[in-house]
Structure formats: structure tokens, C-alpha cells
Design a protein around this motif. Structure first.
Motif, PDB file in Angstrom:
ATOM      1  N   GLU A 163     -33.386-143.441 -15.252  1.00  0.00           N
ATOM      2  CA  GLU A 163     -34.271-142.915 -16.303  1.00  0.00           C
ATOM      3  C   GLU A 163     -34.350-141.388 -16.266  1.00  0.00           C
ATOM      4  O   GLU A 163     -34.839-140.763 -17.206  1.00  0.00           O
ATOM      5  CB  GLU A 163     -35.665-143.558 -16.211  1.00  0.00           C
ATOM      6  N   LYS A 164     -33.837-140.799 -15.172  1.00  0.00           N
ATOM      7  CA  LYS A 164     -33.869-139.326 -15.068  1.00  0.00           C
ATOM      8  C   LYS A 164     -32.593-138.676 -15.608  1.00  0.00           C
ATOM      9  O   LYS A 164     -32.480-137.454 -15.633  1.00  0.00           O
ATOM     10  CB  LYS A 164     -34.019-138.929 -13.600  1.00  0.00           C
ATOM     11  N   THR A 165     -31.611-139.487 -15.997  1.00  0.00           N
ATOM     12  CA  THR A 165     -30.344-138.894 -16.452  1.00  0.00           C
ATOM     13  C   THR A 165     -30.545-138.169 -17.775  1.00  0.00           C
ATOM     14  O   THR A 165     -31.053-138.745 -18.740  1.00  0.00           O
ATOM     15  CB  THR A 165     -29.268-139.995 -16.645  1.00  0.00           C
ATOM     16  N   LYS A 166     -30.102-136.910 -17.816  1.00  0.00           N
ATOM     17  CA  LYS A 166     -30.286-136.125 -19.035  1.00  0.00           C
ATOM     18  C   LYS A 166     -28.958-135.670 -19.625  1.00  0.00           C
ATOM     19  O   LYS A 166     -28.808-135.519 -20.844  1.00  0.00           O
ATOM     20  CB  LYS A 166     -31.158-134.896 -18.714  1.00  0.00           C
ATOM     21  N   LEU A 167     -27.994-135.440 -18.733  1.00  0.00           N
ATOM     22  CA  LEU A 167     -26.751-134.817 -19.199  1.00  0.00           C
ATOM     23  C   LEU A 167     -25.578-135.420 -18.432  1.00  0.00           C
ATOM     24  O   LEU A 167     -25.735-135.881 -17.288  1.00  0.00           O
ATOM     25  CB  LEU A 167     -26.847-133.302 -18.927  1.00  0.00           C
ATOM     26  N   MET A 168     -24.421-135.415 -19.081  1.00  0.00           N
ATOM     27  CA  MET A 168     -23.165-135.745 -18.385  1.00  0.00           C
ATOM     28  C   MET A 168     -22.174-134.642 -18.788  1.00  0.00           C
ATOM     29  O   MET A 168     -22.200-134.170 -19.926  1.00  0.00           O
ATOM     30  CB  MET A 168     -22.668-137.113 -18.852  1.00  0.00           C
ATOM     31  N   ILE A 169     -21.335-134.231 -17.846  1.00  0.00           N
ATOM     32  CA  ILE A 169     -20.332-133.194 -18.158  1.00  0.00           C
ATOM     33  C   ILE A 169     -18.971-133.654 -17.646  1.00  0.00           C
ATOM     34  O   ILE A 169     -18.837-133.997 -16.460  1.00  0.00           O
ATOM     35  CB  ILE A 169     -20.640-131.837 -17.471  1.00  0.00           C
ATOM     36  N   PHE A 170     -17.994-133.668 -18.518  1.00  0.00           N
ATOM     37  CA  PHE A 170     -16.634-133.986 -18.068  1.00  0.00           C
ATOM     38  C   PHE A 170     -15.615-133.299 -18.967  1.00  0.00           C
ATOM     39  O   PHE A 170     -15.951-132.818 -20.049  1.00  0.00           O
ATOM     40  CB  PHE A 170     -16.408-135.506 -18.031  1.00  0.00           C
ATOM     41  N   SER A 171     -14.366-133.255 -18.487  1.00  0.00           N
ATOM     42  CA  SER A 171     -13.324-132.627 -19.307  1.00  0.00           C
ATOM     43  C   SER A 171     -12.172-133.590 -19.538  1.00  0.00           C
ATOM     44  O   SER A 171     -11.827-134.394 -18.670  1.00  0.00           O
ATOM     45  CB  SER A 171     -12.805-131.344 -18.639  1.00  0.00           C
TER      46      SER A 171
END
Ligand code: PMP
Ligand code: GLU
Length: 397
Positions: A163-171
Motif C-alpha cells: 500500500e506504500k508503493t508510489k512509483l516504479m522506474i525502469f528502462s
């Protein structure tokens, strides 16, 4: 004595930049170092882009620009998104920044609160973690190894979400692995993300054009996650414009406005001359890049062939970017001249000292079993580098 901030003290130096600085210093001392450490095309910026910059200076494009970029540049970027990616962004959904690096930092600063979790599939590009830390986010690493071509699965993503996940970053194509997510793989990730509409995803597509296989696929193409996705791109890689400093995002209007607000306080937008030059790059048909892509393609084959001749080195076949990320863990525990290799950092130092080849430890990218080789160098240089690497590794026992 002035004490630097905790924020600064907690920040790691960029390993890619540190290693290339080290090889510059060794070269200045007269050492014949081959640097395969920095992800930077060895081509020159095309002449038509330089000509646009010259005209911009002549035509006095020398004032502050609108903070998110000139309107006609953002229009050109919107057209590029439509033409190359079938993505529809209005100009108020586009923000131009001082490199894709700043674009990513803007987004992270805009959406992450202290303690928010940020999912980062590993291997990842070095700066993601530090950008997230400065935003007071908590990186949550999801590991993908060489056996799955360094790509995470939808199941892994689902498991990592809280429930704390706000962002994901990948390329994609990925720095450092060169792995490219297929449309089906992206759809599977989208199926998970759509269930969690509070999560924003940065899909970093800066290596879009340096792709040796099928058509480049964007995560934002799926309508059900379009609003959650921030598409990051820039001119550094495809257009050999690393020093010009221009990156951009396509995002929902709120995130775009937030990024513009941040850079209104931090930079006032990127260089006016660079922006005029970037219009020429955006308007150009990417077909003009085909010789450069073909050159990268044959270098990839050269480096992979040479690596595969070395006992113990394991490789994937990178579908894009200009890196290979071999698993070299076979050499851990082996020694030469009293030096024992314990990890990727030791191996990178050993290769720098013994082979005079600079590359970057995989630890900086979240996979200590690997090292990153940038093949943005001529075939002649690469052939010599691979010969040196092979000879040095064969000394370890
Ligand atoms: N993303 C990735 C994956 C990169 O490798 C880089 C390195 N240049 C960047 C973003 C940043 O690019 P720039 O700031 O030069 O536009
Ligand atoms: N992105 C490139 C790299 O990974 C350039 C250096 C950097 O910006 O970190 O080597």
C-alpha cells in the motif's frame, strides 16, 4: 568545519561518471587506458542539428525560454511521440528538461513522499536509486537475473507492491543490460499496474532508437495505464547530443505541471540554443539513424563473440542500447599476483590495472555478479579492449 547535509552524505557518487573520470585521469598520466565505462555515443551530433543551433544563436534565441520548453519544441516532441510511438500527448503534457536525468528527478520529486516505496527492477541504471533517495523514497529492488534476460515478470511486480508503493522506474531498452521488453511483457506489467491506480511508472525509453530487433514498444500505449505512465526520452543517445543536455517527458497534465513547477525553481528550463537544435532532431525521420544503429549492431556482435570465447563468462543477447552486462561471477575467489577477486568491483579494478580497460562494476547497477561494458567505441578499439580483457581474465586462477 562545515558539515554537509545528511542527504548529501547518504548519496553515492555516480559509478559511471566516477569510472570515466578515473580513466580520464589515468590517460592524463600517460596510461593507454581504453574507456568502456561511459554510456556515450562516440558519434558526432549530426550536422543538420548543429546548423539549427548555429541559426538559433544568429537569430538571438538567447533569452529565458518558457520553463517547460518552447511551445514549438513541445509540439515537435508531441509529433515525434505520435509518429514513433503512437502516443498522444498535448503540449501541456510535455516538459523539456536539462537531460532525461533531470526529467526523472523532477517526476520523483513531484510524486514521492517521505517513506513511499519505489519499485526499481534490477539491474537498473545507477542514478535511479540516488534520485529516489533524495526524494526521501524507499527503493524496493526487484531482482531479475541473466536467466530471464534480466527482465522482471508480472508476478514479481505484483509481489513487490504494497500500500506504500508510489512509483516504479525502469528502462527499455535497459541500461545496463540492453534487454528490451516486448509488447506482451509490457501488457503483463500493465495488467498488474492497472489494479493499483495510485502507482506512477516512469518508463525510461532513452535508448528507444538503439534497438536491434523488433519495433520499440512503450508502456503508455495501453490506454488503461496511460494516465499512470510517464514516458521519458531525450536526445543524448540517438542523436549523439549528451553534452547539449535535453530530455523530456510525456505525462498526465498534473504531473507535467508539477515537473514544470519544480524546474521553475531549480533551473528555469534548459538551454535555449539546445532547444532550437532539438526541434531539428525531433522533426528528422529516425531512418537517418540507420547507419549508426547498424554500427552499434556489429559492435554488439563483436563484443559478444569475444566474450563468449572466454571461459566462465556468461552473456545475454542485448536487444538494444549499447551495453553488454556479462555475468563474471565465475572469476570470484580467483587470484593473480596476490590479489583475490571477491566481487564485480574488484574485477573492474583488476581489469583497469591489469588490462588498462575501464568498465563499471555491476554492483552499481544492482547485480554484483556482472560488469557493464559500454561498446560505444570503434571496432578497432573494441577488438583491442576485448583482447586485453581476455588476457587479463585468463591470468586469474
Ligand atoms: N536514462 C538512462 C537509462 C540513461 O542511461 C541515461 C544516461 N545518459 C539517462 C537516462 C540520462 O540521460 P541524459 O540526462 O543525458 O538525457
Ligand atoms: N547514462 C550514461 C551511462 O550510464 C552516462 C553517464 C550517466 O549519466 O550516468 O553511462
Amino acid at each position: 568545519m562545515i558539515e554537509l547535509s545528511e542527504r548529501l552524505q547518504a548519496m553515492e557518487e555516480s559509478a559511471t561518471i566516477a569510472m570515466s573520470q578515473k580513466s580520464r585521469e589515468l590517460k592524463a598520466e600517460g596510461k593507454d587506458v581504453i574507456s568502456l565505462s561511459l554510456g556515450e555515443p562516440d558519434f558526432n551530433t549530426p550536422d543538420f542539428i548543429k546548423a539549427a543551433a548555429n541559426s538559433a544563436i544568429k537569430d538571438n534565441y538567447t533569452n529565458y525560454t518558457p520553463v517547460p520548453g518552447y511551445e514549438d519544441l513541445r509540439k515537435a516532441i508531441a509529433n515525434k511521440f505520435k509518429r514513433d510511438n503512437d502516443l498522444h500527448y498535448a503540449t501541456n503534457q510535455i516538459v523539456v528538461s536539462t537531460g532525461a536525468k533531470q526529467s526523472i528527478a523532477n517526476v520523483s520529486m513531484s510524486v514521492v513522499n517521505a517513506g513511499d516505496e519505489v519499485i526499481i527492477p534490477a539491474p537498473f541504471w545507477v542514478s535511479y536509486i540516488e534520485i529516489v533517495k533524495v526524494s526521501e523514497g524507499v527503493p524496493v529492488i526487484v531482482n531479475a537475473g541473466i536467466d530471464t534476460d534480466f527482465k522482471i515478470t508480472a508476478e514479481q511486480l505484483e509481489e513487490a507492491i504494497t500500500e506504500k508503493t508510489k512509483l516504479m522506474i525502469f528502462s527499455t531498452p535497459c541500461n545496463p543490460t540492453g534487454s528490451v521488453y516486448s509488447k506482451e511483457e509490457l501488457r503483463a506489467l500493465a495488467d498488474v499496474l492497472v489494479k493499483h491506480p495510485q502507482i506512477v511508472v516512469i518508463c525510461d525509453e532513452i535508448y528507444e532508437h538503439i534497438n536491434f530487433g523488433t519495433r520499440h514498444e512503450s508502456l503508455a500505449q495501453f490506454d488503461d495505464v496511460y494516465n499512470q505512465v510517464v514516458t521519458v526520452n531525450g536526445v543524448s543517445k540517438a542523436w549523439a547530443m549528451t553534452g547539449w543536455r535535453l530530455g523530456y517527458i510525456g505525462a498526465n497534465k498534473e504531473i507535467a505541471a508539477a515537473c514544470s513547477k519544480i524546474q521553475g525553481q531549480f533551473t528555469s528550463g534548459t538551454c535555449s540554443i539546445t532547444q532550437r537544435a532539438a526541434i531539428a532532431a525531433m522533426d528528422a525521420d529516425p531512418v537517418v539513424l540507420k547507419d549508426m544503429i547498424a554500427a552499434f549492431g556489429s559492435r554488439r556482435t563483436l563484443v559478444l563473440d569475444k566474450l563468449n570465447e572466454i571461459e566462465g563468462v556468461k552473456t545475454n543477447v542485448p536487444g538494444g542500447a549499447f551495453y553488454v552486462f556479462p555475468d563474471v561471477s565465475y572469476f570470484y575467489g580467483k587470484s593473480f599476483n596476490g590479489t583475490t577477486i571477491e566481487n564485480g568491483s574488484d574485477l573492474a579494478m583488476f581489469l583497469l590495472n591489469e588490462a588498462l580497460v575501464a568498465l563499471v562494476t555491476g554492483e552499481a547497477f544492482g547485480d554484483p555478479n556482472c560488469i557493464r561494458i559500454s561498446y560505444a567505441a570503434s571496432e578497432k578499439v573494441l577488438t583491442e579492449a576485448m583482447k586485453r580483457i581476455k588476457e587479463a581474465l585468463e591470468k586469474l586462477s
